[in-house]
Design an enzyme around this catalytic site. Structure first.
Site, mmCIF file in Angstrom:
data_model
loop_
_atom_site.group_PDB
_atom_site.id
_atom_site.type_symbol
_atom_site.label_atom_id
_atom_site.label_comp_id
_atom_site.label_asym_id
_atom_site.label_seq_id
_atom_site.Cartn_x
_atom_site.Cartn_y
_atom_site.Cartn_z
ATOM 1 N N ASP A 155 29.446 -1.206 -24.577
ATOM 2 C CA ASP A 155 30.147 -1.745 -25.760
ATOM 3 C C ASP A 155 29.299 -2.825 -26.417
ATOM 4 O O ASP A 155 29.367 -3.985 -26.023
ATOM 5 C CB ASP A 155 31.501 -2.309 -25.311
ATOM 6 C CG ASP A 155 32.359 -2.811 -26.453
ATOM 7 O OD1 ASP A 155 32.070 -2.474 -27.622
ATOM 8 O OD2 ASP A 155 33.312 -3.549 -26.178
ATOM 9 N N HIS A 190 33.959 -5.498 -21.690
ATOM 10 C CA HIS A 190 34.486 -6.866 -21.730
ATOM 11 C C HIS A 190 34.616 -7.486 -20.343
ATOM 12 O O HIS A 190 34.978 -8.656 -20.232
ATOM 13 C CB HIS A 190 35.850 -6.948 -22.440
ATOM 14 C CG HIS A 190 35.809 -6.617 -23.886
ATOM 15 N ND1 HIS A 190 36.771 -7.062 -24.782
ATOM 16 C CD2 HIS A 190 34.940 -5.894 -24.630
ATOM 17 C CE1 HIS A 190 36.492 -6.617 -25.997
ATOM 18 N NE2 HIS A 190 35.379 -5.895 -25.926
ATOM 19 N N GLU A 237 31.503 -8.071 -34.338
ATOM 20 C CA GLU A 237 32.749 -7.347 -34.044
ATOM 21 C C GLU A 237 33.529 -8.021 -32.935
ATOM 22 O O GLU A 237 34.762 -8.093 -32.983
ATOM 23 C CB GLU A 237 32.418 -5.898 -33.670
ATOM 24 C CG GLU A 237 33.625 -4.963 -33.651
ATOM 25 C CD GLU A 237 34.385 -4.971 -32.325
ATOM 26 O OE1 GLU A 237 35.541 -4.515 -32.295
ATOM 27 O OE2 GLU A 237 33.806 -5.440 -31.329
ATOM 28 N N GLU A 238 32.823 -8.514 -31.922
ATOM 29 C CA GLU A 238 33.509 -9.143 -30.796
ATOM 30 C C GLU A 238 34.029 -10.543 -31.145
ATOM 31 O O GLU A 238 34.747 -11.156 -30.349
ATOM 32 C CB GLU A 238 32.576 -9.236 -29.584
ATOM 33 C CG GLU A 238 32.018 -7.905 -29.093
ATOM 34 C CD GLU A 238 33.071 -7.015 -28.453
ATOM 35 O OE1 GLU A 238 34.274 -7.326 -28.547
ATOM 36 O OE2 GLU A 238 32.694 -5.990 -27.865
ATOM 37 N N HIS A 286 28.192 -1.785 -33.389
ATOM 38 C CA HIS A 286 27.926 -3.231 -33.468
ATOM 39 C C HIS A 286 26.947 -3.636 -32.372
ATOM 40 O O HIS A 286 26.958 -3.087 -31.268
ATOM 41 C CB HIS A 286 29.213 -4.061 -33.402
ATOM 42 C CG HIS A 286 30.013 -3.929 -32.139
ATOM 43 N ND1 HIS A 286 29.800 -4.733 -31.040
ATOM 44 C CD2 HIS A 286 31.039 -3.108 -31.807
ATOM 45 C CE1 HIS A 286 30.669 -4.419 -30.081
ATOM 46 N NE2 HIS A 286 31.420 -3.420 -30.514
ATOM 47 N N ASP A 298 26.512 -6.989 -31.449
ATOM 48 C CA ASP A 298 26.938 -8.187 -30.717
ATOM 49 C C ASP A 298 27.753 -7.775 -29.499
ATOM 50 O O ASP A 298 28.286 -6.659 -29.440
ATOM 51 C CB ASP A 298 27.750 -9.125 -31.606
ATOM 52 C CG ASP A 298 29.090 -8.529 -32.017
ATOM 53 O OD1 ASP A 298 29.101 -7.397 -32.544
ATOM 54 O OD2 ASP A 298 30.134 -9.167 -31.806
#
Length: 464
Positions: free
Chosen positions: A134, A434, A169-170, A101, A103
């Site tokens: 990520d 994150h 996705e996030e 992903h 995003d």
């Protein structure tokens, strides 16, 4: 089924030689603040999707590359832009679907970053920036592996390849299932590689074989029709904050283990992993004890957890002598493999209703459930992945569980029940995905790219 050794060596060399270019392109992606939250500039997602599409076009290996959106079921909205690419298989070879992903999470408090979150910065063998690990590194692992095959095999490649680079996705993958349904003919594959997980450490590859599910929701607690003076009525009238604190405390026992009846535990062995490693990888402060019981990895991989991830309350700077009439919290529960997420949510909901203090009124909203996942490790794709990891990293891989969740995998299983799913990744335990100062370990990235290139070479040697 094993490709020629000289071909494997050539692919390995090409993948390794392409790392500087791949990292430069990764830096370009990191500079784009592609955050799917509506409060952020949504044009950045379009820019990011276009950039990713151009990278796949640049490999010269695809029949089609396009940016597409799908509807969000139950709404009049479209999801965020995703990249779809495909090439047809030839001569009886399988098709592999590569997922990642583009995003990213919001940066959070930028004051906590040692360098700007969207300015890629190399320090001490790591690339820092939001999305560096990520999951823009996952995107670039796919691109770099395909570049190596293009250089060595070129037009002789018979392997079918589909690519799905998601853009939300996030933010809950709201259009994911619809995107799969809309593009099922293009995405249907024999093997699916999900490059959105982690490794055992920065030297040892991990093949993720279990993921916890998730049940996330907002709980609102009400005790009063309006705010009141805490001095005039405090001691007789329960405010929402008091009720919420007492209610939330019932979710855990004195060891910090989840104390909700009806939540399951998976019975499975875990590798050795001691408290000192946990402290190093988590940043646990001196004197603060871990929570839970039994082996540390069983608590993370095989047992449920409950975390309060958000709380609407009066800020300290605005505090007044007031009894609050209501407050809301976001509860994020992780569900042990083997239990349906909706069943786990029902158990937590029943627990909270049964333990509501002083007759407080409870409201549940924004409920989001995603099921856990267990990989079938008996297939030939897992065999190929393990062999490729061993060659690419120089050490055997470890089958790992992940405490986090990738709920959309259940959508992949439902849409493509015959596909073998490999959950891989480029993160190491210090990636801080994150969190502020997210980073990518450069050696891990190189080994991951080489391993994926070798895996694709192996798949290209198979006949189905």
């Amino acid at each position: 089924m094993t490709p020629d050794v000289s071909l494997q060596n050539a692919v390995r060399d090409a993948a390794a030689a392409g790392i500087p270019s791949a990292l430069a392109d990764l830096g370009g992606l990191v500079r784009i603040p592609s955050i799917a939250w509506p409060a952020f500039d949504q044009s950045a997602l379009e820019k990011s999707a276009d950039a990713v599409a151009e990278l796949f076009r640049g490999t010269g290996m695809f029949d089609r590359v396009e940016v597409k959106r799908a509807a969000i079921p139950g709404t009049d909205e479209l999801g965020q832009p995703a990249v779809l690419a495909s090439r047809a298989p030839k001569n009886g070879r399988p098709t592999v679907l590569l997922y990642a992903h583009h995003d990213v999470q919001p940066p959070g408090d930028e004051a906590l970053w040692d360098s700007p979150p969207f300015e890629p910065t190399v320090r001490d063998g790591r690339l820092y920036g939001r999305g560096a690990a990520d999951d823009k590194a996952g995107v670039m692992a796919h691109v770099a592996a395909i570049r190596a095959l293009a250089e060595v095999v070129g037009d002789d490649l018979d392997l079918g390849i589909a690519v799905f680079i998601e853009g939300e996705e996030e933010y809950g993958s709201r259009s994911f299932a619809q995107f799969l349904a809309d593009n099922a003919d293009v995405l249907r594959s024999d093997v699916i590689v999900v490059a959105d997980s982690g490794n055992w450490d920065d030297r040892t590859p991990g093949l993720t074989v279990s993921l916890r599910g998730n049940a996330r929701f907002t709980l609102t607690v009400r005790t009063l029709e309006h705010a009141s003076h805490s001095g005039m009525l405090g001691g007789a009238v329960p405010d929402a904050m008091l009720a919420t604190v007492k209610l939330l405390a019932t979710l855990w026992d004195d060891d910090g283990a989840v104390a909700v009846e009806g939540l399951h535990v998976r019975d499975a062995e875990t590798p050795a992993y001691d408290e000192s490693t946990l402290r190093e990888e988590s940043g646990l402060l001196e004197g603060v004890r871990p929570i839970g019981r039994d082996s540390i990895l069983s608590r993370i991989w095989n047992k449920p957890s409950v975390t309060i991830t958000g709380w609407d309350a009066t800020p300290v700077a605005s505090a007044s002598n007031t009894l609050s009439p209501q407050t809301s919290v976001v509860i994020s529960a992780r569900v042990a493999p083997g239990q349906r997420a909706e069943e786990a949510f029902a158990a937590i909901q029943e627990h909270l209703r049964a333990h509501a203090p002083f007759g407080a009124h409870l409201e549940f909203s924004d409920i989001d459930c995603g099921d856990a996942f267990l990989v079938d490790t008996s297939g030939w794709a897992v065999e190929d992945a393990r062999a490729s990891f061993a060659e690419g990293y120089g050490v055997a891989s470890v089958d790992v569980g992940i405490g986090g969740s990738i709920p959309f995998i259940s959508d992949l299983v439902r849409e493509f029940p015959g596909a073998q799913i490999l959950v891989t990744g480029v993160e190491d335990p210090h990636a801080r995905a994150h969190s502020p100062n997210e980073s990518l370990h450069l050696d891990t990235f190189r080994n991951a790219v080489v391993s994926e290139a070798l895996l694709l070479t192996r798949l290209n040697a198979r006949t189905i």
